[in-house]
Structures are given as structure tokens and as C-alpha cells.
Design a protein around this motif. Structure first.
Motif, PDB file in Angstrom:
ATOM      1  N   LEU A   1       0.836  -1.211   0.000  1.00 18.85           N
ATOM      2  CA  LEU A   1       0.000   0.000   0.000  1.00 18.85           C
ATOM      3  C   LEU A   1       0.872   1.264   0.000  1.00 18.85           C
ATOM      4  O   LEU A   1       0.619   2.207  -0.742  1.00 18.85           O
ATOM      5  N   GLU A   2       1.942   1.206   0.813  1.00 14.99           N
ATOM      6  CA  GLU A   2       2.849   2.370   0.870  1.00 14.99           C
ATOM      7  C   GLU A   2       3.447   2.650  -0.503  1.00 14.99           C
ATOM      8  O   GLU A   2       3.564   3.785  -0.926  1.00 14.99           O
ATOM      9  N   GLU A   3       3.841   1.555  -1.164  1.00 15.53           N
ATOM     10  CA  GLU A   3       4.435   1.731  -2.497  1.00 15.53           C
ATOM     11  C   GLU A   3       3.417   2.287  -3.480  1.00 15.53           C
ATOM     12  O   GLU A   3       3.740   3.116  -4.327  1.00 15.53           O
ATOM     13  N   ARG A   4       2.156   1.830  -3.356  1.00 18.40           N
ATOM     14  CA  ARG A   4       1.124   2.364  -4.257  1.00 18.40           C
ATOM     15  C   ARG A   4       0.951   3.860  -4.019  1.00 18.40           C
ATOM     16  O   ARG A   4       0.789   4.637  -4.950  1.00 18.40           O
ATOM     17  N   GLU A   5       0.988   4.224  -2.741  1.00 17.00           N
ATOM     18  CA  GLU A   5       0.745   5.632  -2.441  1.00 17.00           C
ATOM     19  C   GLU A   5       1.945   6.527  -2.778  1.00 17.00           C
ATOM     20  O   GLU A   5       1.815   7.726  -2.916  1.00 17.00           O
TER      21      GLU A   5
ATOM     22  N   TRP B   1      -1.705  -5.320  -0.803  1.00 16.13           N
ATOM     23  CA  TRP B   1      -2.767  -4.807   0.062  1.00 16.13           C
ATOM     24  C   TRP B   1      -4.135  -5.429  -0.256  1.00 16.13           C
ATOM     25  O   TRP B   1      -5.088  -5.247   0.492  1.00 16.13           O
ATOM     26  N   ALA B   2      -4.210  -6.170  -1.351  1.00 17.35           N
ATOM     27  CA  ALA B   2      -5.497  -6.783  -1.711  1.00 17.35           C
ATOM     28  C   ALA B   2      -5.508  -8.287  -1.431  1.00 17.35           C
ATOM     29  O   ALA B   2      -6.527  -8.946  -1.619  1.00 17.35           O
ATOM     30  N   ILE B   3      -4.373  -8.824  -0.963  1.00 18.65           N
ATOM     31  CA  ILE B   3      -4.306 -10.275  -0.776  1.00 18.65           C
ATOM     32  C   ILE B   3      -4.836 -10.663   0.590  1.00 18.65           C
ATOM     33  O   ILE B   3      -4.308 -10.245   1.620  1.00 18.65           O
TER      34      ILE B   3
ATOM     35  N   ALA C   1      -8.573  -4.610  -5.760  1.00 14.79           N
ATOM     36  CA  ALA C   1      -8.245  -3.415  -6.547  1.00 14.79           C
ATOM     37  C   ALA C   1      -9.485  -3.070  -7.368  1.00 14.79           C
ATOM     38  O   ALA C   1     -10.255  -3.971  -7.727  1.00 14.79           O
ATOM     39  N   THR C   2      -9.668  -1.812  -7.686  1.00 13.99           N
ATOM     40  CA  THR C   2     -10.787  -1.494  -8.576  1.00 13.99           C
ATOM     41  C   THR C   2     -10.440  -2.050  -9.955  1.00 13.99           C
ATOM     42  O   THR C   2      -9.265  -2.309 -10.256  1.00 13.99           O
ATOM     43  N   LEU C   3     -11.460  -2.201 -10.767  1.00 14.03           N
ATOM     44  CA  LEU C   3     -11.213  -2.718 -12.118  1.00 14.03           C
ATOM     45  C   LEU C   3     -10.211  -1.807 -12.838  1.00 14.03           C
ATOM     46  O   LEU C   3      -9.314  -2.284 -13.526  1.00 14.03           O
ATOM     47  N   GLU C   4     -10.337  -0.510 -12.636  1.00 13.28           N
ATOM     48  CA  GLU C   4      -9.433   0.450 -13.296  1.00 13.28           C
ATOM     49  C   GLU C   4      -7.994   0.240 -12.833  1.00 13.28           C
ATOM     50  O   GLU C   4      -7.068   0.250 -13.631  1.00 13.28           O
ATOM     51  N   GLN C   5      -7.816   0.040 -11.511  1.00 12.37           N
ATOM     52  CA  GLN C   5      -6.451  -0.167 -10.986  1.00 12.37           C
ATOM     53  C   GLN C   5      -5.852  -1.462 -11.532  1.00 12.37           C
ATOM     54  O   GLN C   5      -4.686  -1.503 -11.921  1.00 12.37           O
ATOM     55  N   ALA C   6      -6.673  -2.527 -11.554  1.00 12.56           N
ATOM     56  CA  ALA C   6      -6.170  -3.835 -12.016  1.00 12.56           C
ATOM     57  C   ALA C   6      -5.843  -3.775 -13.506  1.00 12.56           C
ATOM     58  O   ALA C   6      -4.771  -4.202 -13.950  1.00 12.56           O
ATOM     59  N   GLU C   7      -6.742  -3.200 -14.286  1.00  9.73           N
ATOM     60  CA  GLU C   7      -6.531  -3.099 -15.741  1.00  9.73           C
ATOM     61  C   GLU C   7      -5.326  -2.191 -16.038  1.00  9.73           C
ATOM     62  O   GLU C   7      -4.493  -2.521 -16.886  1.00  9.73           O
ATOM     63  N   GLU C   8      -5.239  -1.101 -15.321  1.00 12.35           N
ATOM     64  CA  GLU C   8      -4.123  -0.166 -15.562  1.00 12.35           C
ATOM     65  C   GLU C   8      -2.776  -0.868 -15.351  1.00 12.35           C
ATOM     66  O   GLU C   8      -1.861  -0.753 -16.165  1.00 12.35           O
TER      67      GLU C   8
END
Ligand code: PEP
Length: 248
Positions: free
Chosen positions: A130-134, A170-172, A178-185
Motif C-alpha cells: 500500500l505504501e508503495e502504491r501511495e 494490500w489486496a491479498i 483493486a478497482t477494475l481500473e487499478q487492475a486493468e491499468e
């Protein structure tokens, strides 16, 4: 056209008798032609599972491997041992192994090489905390995991034999998908990185899965997104939900 894949990572769950009971219950309902279904039980259950799954379209996967062929490595399991248990796929670089067992990209790279030498297809997991995502470093982190894990792996293997699973840490097992947009991106970013490193043809062939709290409610939209070729499923693969996920 990339064939969809649904892989179930059982993690450290199910004894031999539980493996038998569960596989007998679901196997006929997940043995399909148009999707590659992979079940990854514990090492102990692999051979039993291979006997139960014999004659179905379901593939067997391991959750880990050691990178040497044989020798004085107490407690480790080699790729030839997996071959002898009829294993077709093996997860490498899962975030639980990276964080709890110090699996580095360098180790993951060695594991991928030994698997390919033994004709087992690696399922390479990459993902960020999560930290890395942010932080602004999100894409650098994923691209670094890909580059180092795939060091010296040729394009034919990447196109035909390696599966990449994008699994945001953070999703495991958290119930947070993840939202579909985050996963697809991110899956599109991974495909673009493969194109840069290899070629458009390789990028169009490699299968990229999403993993992280996939369940019966969110599976369909995730799996049917442009750059997502299926799912790596943890918790839900231990239940009848796995049948619905395969069928959606
Ligand atoms: C996993 O362990 O690879 C995973 C995706 O787990 P879960 O589906 O439980 O989040």
C-alpha cells in the motif's frame, strides 16, 4: 487469442483427506476446455491430487520450488520432484514468500530458470504494498520486479511458458480488491513493459492474471477486462466459490 486461466492457490490449507474430499466434490465442475484451470495444493497433497485429477482437464500447480536440481538442501523441494508428481505450473515470487521468506527477485529469477529447464510453467507474481502504491514509485517497483525476475529469460519462454500474476499486496487476503481500473491499468502497464523488453508479439501472447480477494461477485468483470487473462485466487479457491469463478 489468449486462453483464460483461473489458478487456485490453496496456500497452507487442506490435509490429504481434505484435499481428496474437496477435489472429488468439485473436479467434474471445473474440468472445462475453454479455460486453463490450475489447482495449487501443498507439496504434501500434490501426488494425491495428480491421481484424483488424472483424466480431467485440470492442471496441477505447486506453490514453490527450490532452484537447485538436488543435494543437501534440507526441507527443500526440487523441480524434478515436482515433475515426478505431474506438476505443470508453479507459483514463484508470491508476496507471502517475498515478505516472510525473503524471496528476492534474484531468487525468483533462479526459480524461474530451473522450472523452465524442467518444463514447468512459472506463474510469476508481482505486486506492490500500500505504501508503495501511495508513493510515486509504484510503476518503478513493478517494472523492477519484472526486469530482475525475467533477467536472461528468452522471448519464446515469456510468450509461451510464463504467466504473470499482478497481485497488489494490500489486496491479498484482505477482502479489499483493486478497482477494475487499478487492475486493468497495472496489467496493461505490465504488458507494455513486456513489449518494451521483448516485442509486441510476445506482449500479445503472455498471459497476465489478477490476484487479490477475487470472489464470485467481482470475478466476472475482472477476468473479462482487456488486459487481464484470468485470476489467481487464494481464499475463494478453498470453497465451492471456485466453481462459480471458473464458470463465470
Ligand atoms: C493469493 O494468495 O494469491 C491471493 C490472491 O489470495 P486471496 O484471493 O485470498 O486474496
Amino acid at each position: 487469442m489468449r486462453k483464460k486461466m483461473i489458478a487456485g492457490n490453496w496456500k497452507m490449507n487442506y490435509t490429504l483427506s481434505q484435499t481428496e474430499e474437496f477435489l472429488l466434490e468439485i473436479k467434474d465442475r471445473i474440468s472445462v476446455d475453454d479455460v486453463d484451470v490450475v489447482i495449487c495444493p501443498s507439496f504434501v497433497s500434490l501426488y494425491l491430487a495428480s491421481n484424483i485429477l488424472d483424466g480431467t482437464n485440470i492442471h496441477l500447480g505447486a506453490q514453490n520450488v527450490f532452484y537447485e536440481e538436488k543435494g543437501a538442501y534440507t526441507g527443500e523441494v526440487s523441480a524434478p520432484m515436482l515433475v515426478s508428481a505431474f506438476v505443470d505450473y508453479c507459483i514463484v515470487g508470491h508476496s507471502e514468500r517475498r515478505t516472510m521468506f525473503n524471496e528476492t527477485n534474484e531468487v525468483v529469477n533462479k526459480k524461474i530458470k530451473i522450472l523452465l529447464e524442467n518444463t514447468i510453467k512459472p506463474i510469476l507474481c508481482v505486486g506492490e504494498s500500500l505504501e508503495e502504491r501511495e508513493s510515486k514509485k509504484l510503476f518503478d517497483i513493478i517494472s523492477n520486479q519484472l526486469n530482475e525476475s525475467l533477467k536472461d529469460i528468452d522471448e519464446k519462454n515469456v510468450a509461451d511458458n510464463i504467466i504473470i500474476a499482478y497481485e497488489p499486496i494490500w489486496a491479498i487476503g484482505t477482502g479489499k480488491t483493486a478497482t477494475l481500473e487499478q487492475a486493468e491499468e497495472m496489467c496493461k502497464f505490465i504488458r507494455d513493459q513486456i513489449e518494451k523488453k521483448y516485442s509486441k508479439k510476445v506482449a500479445q501472447s503472455v498471459r497476465i492474471l489478477y490476484g487479490g480477494s477475487v470472489n464470485t461477485k467481482n470475478a466476472s468483470e475482472i477476468i473479462n477486462s482487456d488486459n487481464i487473462d484470468g485470476a489467481l485466487v487464494g481464499g475463494a479457491s478453498l470453497k465451492n466459490d471456485f466453481v462459480s469463478i471458473v464458470n463465470c
